[in-house]
Design an enzyme around this catalytic site. Structure first.
Site, mmCIF file in Angstrom:
data_model
loop_
_atom_site.group_PDB
_atom_site.id
_atom_site.type_symbol
_atom_site.label_atom_id
_atom_site.label_comp_id
_atom_site.label_asym_id
_atom_site.label_seq_id
_atom_site.Cartn_x
_atom_site.Cartn_y
_atom_site.Cartn_z
ATOM 1 N N ASP A 1 2.950 -6.793 5.184
ATOM 2 C CA ASP A 1 2.025 -6.054 4.369
ATOM 3 C C ASP A 1 0.612 -5.296 5.085
ATOM 4 O O ASP A 1 0.591 -6.295 4.339
ATOM 5 C CB ASP A 1 1.993 -5.811 2.209
ATOM 6 C CG ASP A 1 1.433 -4.645 2.336
ATOM 7 O OD1 ASP A 1 1.430 -3.391 2.568
ATOM 8 O OD2 ASP A 1 1.408 -5.105 0.799
ATOM 9 N N GLU B 1 3.037 -0.186 -2.570
ATOM 10 C CA GLU B 1 4.950 0.106 -1.643
ATOM 11 C C GLU B 1 5.093 -0.690 -2.583
ATOM 12 O O GLU B 1 6.750 -0.424 -2.946
ATOM 13 C CB GLU B 1 4.755 0.014 -0.351
ATOM 14 C CG GLU B 1 5.099 -1.249 0.253
ATOM 15 C CD GLU B 1 3.834 -2.873 -0.651
ATOM 16 O OE1 GLU B 1 4.109 -3.820 0.010
ATOM 17 O OE2 GLU B 1 2.132 -1.951 -0.211
ATOM 18 N N LYS C 1 -4.833 -2.096 4.899
ATOM 19 C CA LYS C 1 -5.574 -3.190 4.498
ATOM 20 C C LYS C 1 -6.725 -3.636 5.583
ATOM 21 O O LYS C 1 -6.433 -3.360 6.539
ATOM 22 C CB LYS C 1 -4.990 -4.382 4.497
ATOM 23 C CG LYS C 1 -3.545 -4.040 3.022
ATOM 24 C CD LYS C 1 -2.774 -5.001 2.953
ATOM 25 C CE LYS C 1 -1.761 -5.486 1.917
ATOM 26 N NZ LYS C 1 -2.146 -5.260 0.404
ATOM 27 N N LYS D 1 11.262 -8.329 -4.854
ATOM 28 C CA LYS D 1 10.459 -7.532 -4.307
ATOM 29 C C LYS D 1 10.076 -8.398 -2.309
ATOM 30 O O LYS D 1 9.811 -9.149 -2.900
ATOM 31 C CB LYS D 1 8.804 -7.318 -4.132
ATOM 32 C CG LYS D 1 8.341 -6.355 -3.337
ATOM 33 C CD LYS D 1 6.675 -6.593 -3.607
ATOM 34 C CE LYS D 1 5.612 -6.111 -2.743
ATOM 35 N NZ LYS D 1 4.164 -6.335 -3.064
ATOM 36 N N ASP E 1 3.884 -11.088 0.180
ATOM 37 C CA ASP E 1 4.389 -10.472 0.186
ATOM 38 C C ASP E 1 5.662 -10.402 0.253
ATOM 39 O O ASP E 1 6.108 -9.385 -1.190
ATOM 40 C CB ASP E 1 3.417 -9.464 0.494
ATOM 41 C CG ASP E 1 2.996 -8.521 -0.869
ATOM 42 O OD1 ASP E 1 3.473 -8.443 -1.439
ATOM 43 O OD2 ASP E 1 2.969 -6.941 0.143
ATOM 44 N N ASP F 1 -0.292 1.384 0.226
ATOM 45 C CA ASP F 1 -0.481 0.202 0.214
ATOM 46 C C ASP F 1 0.272 -0.276 -2.131
ATOM 47 O O ASP F 1 0.231 -1.337 -1.400
ATOM 48 C CB ASP F 1 -1.581 -0.525 0.053
ATOM 49 C CG ASP F 1 -1.846 -1.494 0.145
ATOM 50 O OD1 ASP F 1 -1.246 -2.940 0.851
ATOM 51 O OD2 ASP F 1 -3.215 -2.080 -0.128
ATOM 52 N N ARG G 1 5.600 -1.273 -5.945
ATOM 53 C CA ARG G 1 6.972 -0.702 -6.847
ATOM 54 C C ARG G 1 7.583 0.424 -6.810
ATOM 55 O O ARG G 1 8.606 0.839 -7.332
ATOM 56 C CB ARG G 1 5.999 -0.141 -8.140
ATOM 57 C CG ARG G 1 4.781 1.179 -7.045
ATOM 58 C CD ARG G 1 3.709 1.558 -8.075
ATOM 59 N NE ARG G 1 2.652 0.459 -7.498
ATOM 60 C CZ ARG G 1 1.599 -0.075 -7.981
ATOM 61 N NH1 ARG G 1 0.265 1.091 -8.754
ATOM 62 N NH2 ARG G 1 0.971 -0.574 -7.468
#
Length: 492
Positions: free
Chosen positions: A257, A336, A264, A252, A275, A334, A338
């Site tokens: 993010d 995201e 967030k 990933k 991230d 959030d 996956r």
């Protein structure tokens, strides 16, 4: 980008010790027996080494700990560092010793003396890992660390043993640099460019741009980045050191993010530059195996996106279609990571026909709540493959803990308007994230999912790394490849 501290190998020259600058390290066992090098240093310092190991302070030291004698009389060195050792020194203790020497030395030269080469390669690895400092954006970058010399009776054997370890260390440092970079520097385009530069060490690198991703039907991945001006990309790195089906590593790579429309909280959002830690680890592993020319077939794939709020961003309640063809209700923007991974996992299976897959992601805060910062969460559809990874992680001293999966968790992903939701609620959040990914893995492909949210980046340093990015997973996956996916040299 950070280079390894230069480490050289040579034969001990006792007559040169008096004039050796920097820091000089010797090894003394728990019975206070001094080897030839330690005896010469003891003589030069008028018995200072022997006195240092006679007191209660030495008794309390663990194997791998260091006692330092500053500005020793009779030597040009700024310090003599005495390493507590024994004949059965563990890998962990040897790395710890090397890291301690590097931390004490700072930018100074290090000369390590040990007649026997056993575990000296691991000491060299510890020095390489703990010499790291990320100073790219500081006005005062400090001094580059001076070389470390590893001196023993059989330097050729030691150099050969250390070479693959230092290749792995180079991969770890590459990962740390990527994870530590701010998002205005490491955009998706810059990230892809740094991976393309790995062609210089023999990797095949292919970059899939947004138009190609759209043709492939990667609607889940593309929806994550549609609110950002940075283009989404998938980068494929191939190392063909052996024939047969490859191990596929999937990372990933969310370079920043905000949570998107599901924004967030501001506090701590600056840490979301890390991230992309999963993609960083995959890149580090690929660099390591290329540098040591591993006799293995490995493919690394990373999905590079930025999750931002804007007028074009994906909204809560939107339904997107994955490359597999399954539809996903985006309940929370959030969640995201996956969405990125599911399309890359499916693409890897369709194009590479892998023998097994490992995906890595800083995926859930729930993982941190469950396991803290000591262990990554391990999920798998295959007990044997999960066991092999856990053994590799234990061997390399990288904490990992297997977590459960099951239909009850899977049911939490049911959606009234699509094939599934992208989240299953707060309870078991790390598990439902894994269950989501499991839907994009064929039953006949052994798969491990690693949630590294708690271990990829630390607020305080540890034995082998300063605070910041750790490079967790590079050593464990390199070990897994050695143990399970390499072709013996004498194989047909």
């Amino acid at each position: 980008m950070t280079d390894l501290r230069e480490i050289t190998f040579g034969t001990i020259d006792l007559d040169a010790l008096a004039g050796t600058a920097g820091r000089v390290a010797v090894f003394v066992d728990g019975e206070r027996k001094l080897g030839r090098a330690a005896r010469r240093v003891n003589r030069l310092t008028r018995g200072a080494v022997a006195r240092a190991v006679e007191g209660e302070t030495w008794e309390k030291k663990a194997v791998g700990d260091v006692v330092s004698l500053a500005f020793p009389t009779g030597m040009a060195a700024e310090s003599v560092d005495i390493v507590r050792a024994d004949r059965r020194m563990t890998v962990e203790a040897a790395r710890k010793a090397g890291a301690a020497l590097a931390r004490l030395a700072g930018a100074s030269a290090i000369t390590v003396l040990n007649e026997a080469s056993a575990r000296m390669a691991q000491v060299a690895l510890g020095i390489a890992l703990r010499s790291y400092a990320f100073t790219d954006h500081k006005s005062d970058k400090g001094k580059l660390p001076a070389p470390a010399r590893m001196l023993t009776n059989k330097p050729e054997e030691l150099e050969a043993a250390a070479a693959p370890l230092l290749a792995a260390a180079s991969g770890v440092l590459f990962t740390r640099d990527l994870v530590n970079e701010p998002a205005n520097v490491l955009t998706t385009t810059e990230f892809a460019a740094r991976l393309e530069a790995l062609r210089d060490i023999g990797l095949e690198v292919e970059v899939l741009e947004e138009d190609r991703l759209a043709e492939l039907g990667m609607g889940a991945l593309l929806c994550v980045g549609q609110g950002s001006v940075s283009p989404s990309k998938v980068v494929v790195m191939r190392w063909k050191g052996a024939a047969g089906a490859p191990l596929a590593l999937i990372g990933k790579g969310v370079v920043f993010d905000t949570g998107g429309i599901s924004l967030k909280p501001a506090s701590g959002m600056e840490d979301m530059t890390m991230d992309m830690g999963g993609a960083g680890t995959v890149a580090g592993v690929m660099k390591a195996i290329a540098l040591r020319k591993a006799p293995a077939h490995v493919v690394g794939m990373v999905g590079l996106v930025e999750n931002m709020p804007s007028g074009s961003a994906v909204r809560p309640g939107d339904v997107v279609t994955s490359m597999k063809g399954d539809t996903v209700e985006v309940v929370n923007t959030d969640a995201e990571g996956r969405l990125v991974l599911c399309d890359v996992l499916w693409y890897a299976q369709q194009t590479e026909k892998p023998a097994a897959m490992v995906d890595l992601a800083t995926l859930t805060g729930a993982c941190v709540v469950a396991l803290g910062h000591e262990n990554a969460a391990v999920f798998s559809n295959d007990d044997g493959f999960a066991g092999a990874f856990l053994k590799a992680a234990e061997t390399e001293g990288e904490g990992a803990w297997r977590m459960p999966m099951g239909k009850g968790y899977d049911d939490l992903l049911k959606s009234p308007v699509a094939d599934m939701k992208n989240i299953g609620g707060r309870p078991g959040g790390a598990v439902t994230a894994a269950q989501f990914l499991r839907r994009f893995v064929s039953d006949d492909v052994p798969w491990v999912h690693l949630d590294i949210a708690g271990v990829a980046h630390l607020k305080a340093g540890n034995d082998l790394a300063p605070k910041g990015a750790t490079g967790w997973g590079v050593l464990a996956l390199d070990r897994l490849i050695r143990d399970r996916f390499e072709t013996p040299e004498d194989a047909a």
